[in-house]
Design a protein around this motif. Structure first.
Motif, short mmCIF file in Angstrom:
data_model
loop_
_atom_site.label_atom_id
_atom_site.label_comp_id
_atom_site.label_asym_id
_atom_site.label_seq_id
_atom_site.Cartn_x
_atom_site.Cartn_y
_atom_site.Cartn_z
N GLY A 165 22.44 -22.02 -0.14
CA GLY A 165 21.86 -22.81 1.18
C GLY A 165 20.43 -23.54 0.07
O GLY A 165 19.72 -24.92 0.17
N VAL A 166 19.53 -22.60 -0.89
CA VAL A 166 18.59 -23.11 -1.61
C VAL A 166 19.26 -24.54 -2.96
O VAL A 166 19.69 -24.16 -3.53
CB VAL A 166 17.96 -22.36 -2.15
N PHE A 167 18.43 -25.26 -2.56
CA PHE A 167 18.75 -26.98 -3.51
C PHE A 167 18.66 -26.26 -5.23
O PHE A 167 17.28 -25.22 -5.19
CB PHE A 167 17.95 -27.22 -2.49
N PRO A 168 19.87 -26.11 -5.85
CA PRO A 168 19.62 -25.45 -6.81
C PRO A 168 19.29 -25.96 -8.37
O PRO A 168 19.25 -25.70 -9.54
CB PRO A 168 21.34 -24.78 -6.86
N ALA A 184 31.51 -20.25 4.25
CA ALA A 184 30.94 -21.61 3.69
C ALA A 184 30.00 -21.37 2.78
O ALA A 184 28.95 -22.31 3.76
CB ALA A 184 31.73 -22.95 3.81
N ARG A 185 29.64 -20.79 1.72
CA ARG A 185 28.10 -20.85 1.45
C ARG A 185 29.05 -20.98 -0.04
O ARG A 185 28.06 -19.91 -0.70
CB ARG A 185 27.80 -19.10 1.96
N GLY A 186 28.70 -22.47 -0.70
CA GLY A 186 28.94 -22.06 -2.28
C GLY A 186 27.17 -22.74 -2.65
O GLY A 186 26.80 -22.97 -2.25
N LEU A 187 27.23 -23.31 -4.16
CA LEU A 187 25.88 -23.37 -5.06
C LEU A 187 26.08 -24.52 -4.14
O LEU A 187 24.29 -24.87 -3.64
CB LEU A 187 26.62 -23.56 -5.73
N PRO A 188 26.76 -25.79 -4.66
CA PRO A 188 26.47 -27.21 -3.84
C PRO A 188 27.21 -27.89 -2.97
O PRO A 188 26.61 -28.76 -2.21
CB PRO A 188 27.90 -27.47 -5.45
#
Length: 252
Positions: A70-73, A154-158
């Motif tokens: 959820g944090v902008f990567p 649904a907890r992906g990086l993007p």
């Protein structure tokens, strides 16, 4: 043998890892435990310089980001921001974002009225890049889920859902125009809050940069005993960045 422990993850008796293992001419993988199902994904290159192994620092940096879904990567979060609230009647559509100048979408976040399938599978997102529809699919699929999914998983990086907000952080460059719309196909009105960050300039050359596209296949017939079925069929060059798919029942 090797054990790339820094990249392995496991859940529900499934193991996965994405190590970078360059090879010239031949590659062989063996395991001491016969798997029930396995899959290998690889790149083939014409030049050796493209097959680079990431360093330990890079691996750890990615792992840390994966621990904060959820944090902008990314590093470039955009210099413009727009927040809005829209109420969409049933069988109607509303525009969340419209630009007629070059730019790059950096962050797209939505707060839905609910994450149940009545909303997530019935509200569609349409993205139009430079006058061409490049994505048109249910919110559940666009944000890393699938039909009738529990979006809490649904907890992906993007892309994914952080417990309150749906997020998609894939960069979406455009050179002429860009539009994001929500279309309500459900039987009741819905309200959404949106937060969009973008760059008001596009540093990517049009002749060497792809656009963000999604191919949505609502129905793919599969017969028992048939060979593999097509998930994606496109022509030209590009990079596949992800797949979400729900299980289908085979028909006789």
């Amino acid at each position: 043998g090797i054990y790339p422990h820094t990249l392995w993850e496991t859940k529900d008796a499934i193991w996965w890892a994405f190590p970078c293992m360059p090879f010239k001419g031949q590659f062989k993988a063996v395991t001491t435990i016969p798997p029930q199902w396995y899959q290998y994904t690889l790149h083939t290159y014409r030049e050796d310089r493209f097959s680079e192994v990431p360093g330990k620092d890079e691996i750890e940096r990615v792992r840390k980001k994966m621990q904060s879904p959820g944090v902008f990567p990314g590093d470039s979060s955009g210099n413009r921001n727009k927040t809005t609230h829209v109420a969409i009647d049933t069988k109607a559509a509303k525009t969340l974002f419209q630009s007629d100048e070059p730019g790059v979408i950096r962050q797209l976040r939505l707060v839905p009225p609910s994450i149940n399938s009545a909303v997530m599978d019935s509200v569609f997102i349409r993205i139009t890049t430079d006058g061409k529809t490049t994505a048109y699919l249910p919110l559940s699929f666009f944000f890393g889920g699938y039909a009738k999914v529990n979006m809490q998983n649904a907890r992906g990086l993007p892309a994914g859902f952080d417990g309150k907000t749906l997020y998609n952080y894939f960069p979406m460059p455009y050179w002429k125009s860009f539009r994001i719309e929500l279309e309500n196909r459900s039987v009741a009105p819905v309200d959404f809050s949106s937060d969009i960050n973008w760059s008001d300039t596009n540093p990517y050359p049009a002749n060497a940069t792809g656009t963000f596209c999604v191919q949505y296949n609502p129905r793919t017939p599969v017969k028992a005993g048939a060979p593999d079925f097509v998930n994606l069929s496109v022509k030209g060059s590009g990079v596949m960045v992800g797949v979400v798919r729900r299980r289908v029942r085979r028909t006789a």
